[in-house]
Design an enzyme around this catalytic site. Sequence first.
Site, PDB file in Angstrom:
ATOM      1  N   GLY A 172       0.837  -1.194   0.000  1.00  0.00           N
ATOM      2  CA  GLY A 172       0.000   0.000   0.000  1.00  0.00           C
ATOM      3  C   GLY A 172       0.869   1.240   0.000  1.00  0.00           C
TER       4      GLY A 172
ATOM      5  N   GLN B 227       2.911  10.030   1.239  1.00  0.00           N
ATOM      6  CA  GLN B 227       4.251   9.430   1.321  1.00  0.00           C
ATOM      7  C   GLN B 227       5.132   9.797   0.135  1.00  0.00           C
ATOM      8  OE1 GLN B 227       2.464   5.370   2.097  1.00  0.00           O
ATOM      9  NE2 GLN B 227       4.351   5.184   3.261  1.00  0.00           N
TER      10      GLN B 227
ATOM     11  N   CYS C 285       5.535  -0.324   6.962  1.00  0.00           N
ATOM     12  CA  CYS C 285       5.235   0.884   6.199  1.00  0.00           C
ATOM     13  C   CYS C 285       6.447   1.254   5.354  1.00  0.00           C
ATOM     14  CB  CYS C 285       4.908   2.018   7.172  1.00  0.00           C
ATOM     15  SG  CYS C 285       4.524   3.572   6.374  1.00  0.00           S
ATOM     16  N   LEU C 286       6.220   1.665   4.115  1.00  0.00           N
ATOM     17  CA  LEU C 286       7.340   2.002   3.229  1.00  0.00           C
ATOM     18  C   LEU C 286       8.119   3.225   3.719  1.00  0.00           C
ATOM     19  CD1 LEU C 286       5.697   1.338  -0.253  1.00  0.00           C
ATOM     20  CD2 LEU C 286       7.438  -0.041   0.897  1.00  0.00           C
TER      21      LEU C 286
ATOM     22  N   HIS D 288      -4.677   1.807   7.367  1.00  0.00           N
ATOM     23  CA  HIS D 288      -3.311   2.336   7.483  1.00  0.00           C
ATOM     24  C   HIS D 288      -3.085   3.462   6.465  1.00  0.00           C
ATOM     25  CE1 HIS D 288       1.234   1.528   7.842  1.00  0.00           C
ATOM     26  NE2 HIS D 288       1.135   2.298   6.781  1.00  0.00           N
ATOM     27  N   GLU D 289      -3.527   3.230   5.225  1.00  0.00           N
ATOM     28  CA  GLU D 289      -3.273   4.222   4.169  1.00  0.00           C
ATOM     29  C   GLU D 289      -4.139   5.470   4.339  1.00  0.00           C
ATOM     30  OE1 GLU D 289      -0.653   3.731   2.625  1.00  0.00           O
ATOM     31  OE2 GLU D 289      -0.455   1.581   2.966  1.00  0.00           O
TER      32      GLU D 289
ATOM     33  N   HIS E  66      -2.563   7.834   6.686  1.00  0.00           N
ATOM     34  CA  HIS E  66      -1.511   8.665   6.070  1.00  0.00           C
ATOM     35  C   HIS E  66      -2.097   9.963   5.501  1.00  0.00           C
ATOM     36  CE1 HIS E  66       2.231   6.410   6.198  1.00  0.00           C
ATOM     37  NE2 HIS E  66       1.675   5.321   5.686  1.00  0.00           N
TER      38      HIS E  66
HETATM   39 NI    NI Z   1       2.457   3.391   5.580  1.00  0.00          NI
END
Ligand code: NI
Length: 168
Positions: A46, A51, A91-92, A134-135, A138
Amino acid sequence: MPLLNILQFPDPRLKNIAAPVEHFDAELATLIDNMLETMYETRGIGLASIQVNVPKRVIVIDASDNENEPRHFVNPEIIAKRGVIEWEEGCLSFPGVYAKIKRAKEIDVKYVDKHGKPQELLNATGLLGVCIQHEIDHLDGITFYDHLSSLKKELLRKKLDKIRRRSL
Ligand code: NI
């Protein structure tokens, strides 16, 4: 297509709040394509626009086993939550570290697609349901780190520092 640069914690831009998308144009379609490509390239499941430093309400997800179910959600909104589940998330923007976070077990989401057409995803559970939550976080400047106790935050930061030192 160009890969996008993913902001790394604790970049303050991860705290930006994304604004609703109003124009459903080629620029939006390109953003979605580039976000998906960046997500696959970095082995993520995701990615949220915040991000990649684009403060528009767009997320991409592929929660399938075979990386063959690309999804995008524009202006996503959780309209119902049911139950509680604890899930180990990564998470990236925090590569290499994971933490257990409490989320709703099942959610209903409304959103629009890249053409501006209203869509609904009902009864999203498991990895997909957790990933959507989660996304969407963000987009409101919230990361999984913000869900942790101060003790767990400290542990995660230490682990992250260690990983970063090792990769220098
Ligand atoms: Ni994330």
